[in-house]
Design a protein around this motif. Structure first.
Motif, PDB file in Angstrom:
ATOM      1  N   UNK A   1      56.254  40.889  52.792  1.00 60.79           N
ATOM      2  CA  UNK A   1      55.953  41.341  54.149  1.00 60.79           C
ATOM      3  C   UNK A   1      57.082  40.955  55.111  1.00 60.79           C
ATOM      4  N   UNK A   2      57.593  39.722  54.979  1.00 60.59           N
ATOM      5  CA  UNK A   2      58.701  39.282  55.832  1.00 60.59           C
ATOM      6  C   UNK A   2      59.941  40.142  55.591  1.00 60.59           C
ATOM      7  N   UNK A   3      60.200  40.461  54.322  1.00 61.14           N
ATOM      8  CA  UNK A   3      61.358  41.287  53.998  1.00 61.14           C
ATOM      9  C   UNK A   3      61.224  42.674  54.635  1.00 61.14           C
ATOM     10  N   UNK A   4      60.034  43.248  54.557  1.00 60.13           N
ATOM     11  CA  UNK A   4      59.790  44.583  55.159  1.00 60.13           C
ATOM     12  C   UNK A   4      59.962  44.523  56.669  1.00 60.13           C
ATOM     13  N   UNK A   5      59.459  43.448  57.288  1.00 60.86           N
ATOM     14  CA  UNK A   5      59.593  43.299  58.728  1.00 60.86           C
ATOM     15  C   UNK A   5      61.055  43.143  59.151  1.00 60.86           C
ATOM     16  N   UNK A   6      61.814  42.385  58.337  1.00 64.41           N
ATOM     17  CA  UNK A   6      63.228  42.201  58.637  1.00 64.41           C
ATOM     18  C   UNK A   6      63.982  43.525  58.526  1.00 64.41           C
ATOM     19  N   UNK A   7      63.642  44.321  57.509  1.00 67.17           N
ATOM     20  CA  UNK A   7      64.286  45.623  57.360  1.00 67.17           C
ATOM     21  C   UNK A   7      63.924  46.519  58.530  1.00 67.17           C
ATOM     22  N   UNK A   8      62.670  46.475  58.931  1.00 71.35           N
ATOM     23  CA  UNK A   8      62.185  47.303  60.042  1.00 71.35           C
ATOM     24  C   UNK A   8      62.876  46.913  61.356  1.00 71.35           C
ATOM     25  N   UNK A   9      63.029  45.589  61.575  1.00 73.89           N
ATOM     26  CA  UNK A   9      63.671  45.101  62.796  1.00 73.89           C
ATOM     27  C   UNK A   9      65.170  45.357  62.785  1.00 73.89           C
ATOM     28  N   UNK A  10      65.759  45.421  61.602  1.00 73.44           N
ATOM     29  CA  UNK A  10      67.204  45.636  61.482  1.00 73.44           C
ATOM     30  C   UNK A  10      67.576  47.072  61.843  1.00 73.44           C
ATOM     31  N   UNK A  11      66.651  48.010  61.726  1.00 80.49           N
ATOM     32  CA  UNK A  11      66.943  49.416  62.008  1.00 80.49           C
ATOM     33  C   UNK A  11      67.015  49.700  63.419  1.00 80.49           C
TER      34      UNK A  11
END
Length: 192
Positions: free
Chosen positions: A182-192
């Protein structure tokens, strides 16, 4: 080896105690014969199992003590023999540091050799194996008694508790893994 009369006496008391546990078991199976209720009723009903385990524990404990005595006898005899060898080789009274170091080296060498011989001997290994085996049998009997008592008071056994701990551990690992994903998905989402 036990003498015949000692074995006869042991067998007599074993049969006598089993007889009385049978009587108690029969009484506990009749509701009007035993006034206890709840856990005490269940405990009385399981008393034969506990008595049988206790009898077997006593037999195993006698064997365990026999092997434990032999174990300490072997250690004491080896120590005594090694110390005699040291006393013969070492000077009476060391007069300087070199002589004291020499006595220390003699003591270490002799004790090291003698105890290594003891631990490598078949007799020691056989006795130690029987000692450990009897210790495991005693543990098994205590676990059986504990499980009967826990069952009598309607509590989970050690095995059931262990299963719950394993499941909790498994769930913790799964939750941690999901949180990481979940943290990885959130980081990817925030990076975009």
């Amino acid at each position: 080896m036990q003498s015949e009369s000692t074995k006869d006496i042991t067998d007599y008391y074993k049969h006598l105690s089993l007889f009385w546990t049978d009587i108690v078991h029969l009484m506990s199976s009749k509701p009007q014969a035993l006034a206890s209720i709840g856990p005490m009723r269940a405990f009385a009903a399981n008393s034969k199992k506990i008595s049988t385990e206790l009898i077997e524990i006593n037999e195993d404990l006698m064997e365990f003590n026999k092997h434990l005595t032999e174990y300490y006898k072997q250690l004491a005899d080896t120590w005594s023999d090694a110390q005699k060898k040291v006393n013969l080789k070492a000077p009476e009274i060391p007069h300087d540091v070199e002589q004291m170091e020499a006595v220390k080296r003699i003591w270490i060498d002799i004790f090291d050799n003698d105890f290594t011989e003891l631990f490598d001997s078949g007799k020691f290994g056989e006795n130690y194996g029987k000692l450990v085996s009897k210790e495991l049998e005693l543990t098994k009997h205590w676990n059986n008694i504990t499980n009967v008592i826990l069952q009598s008071v309607n509590l989970p056994s050690k095995e059931e508790i262990d299963e719950v701990y394993k499941e909790i551990h498994s769930l913790k690992k799964r939750v941690a893994k999901l949180e990481l994903e979940l943290k990885k998905k959130e980081m990817k989402k925030n990076a975009k």
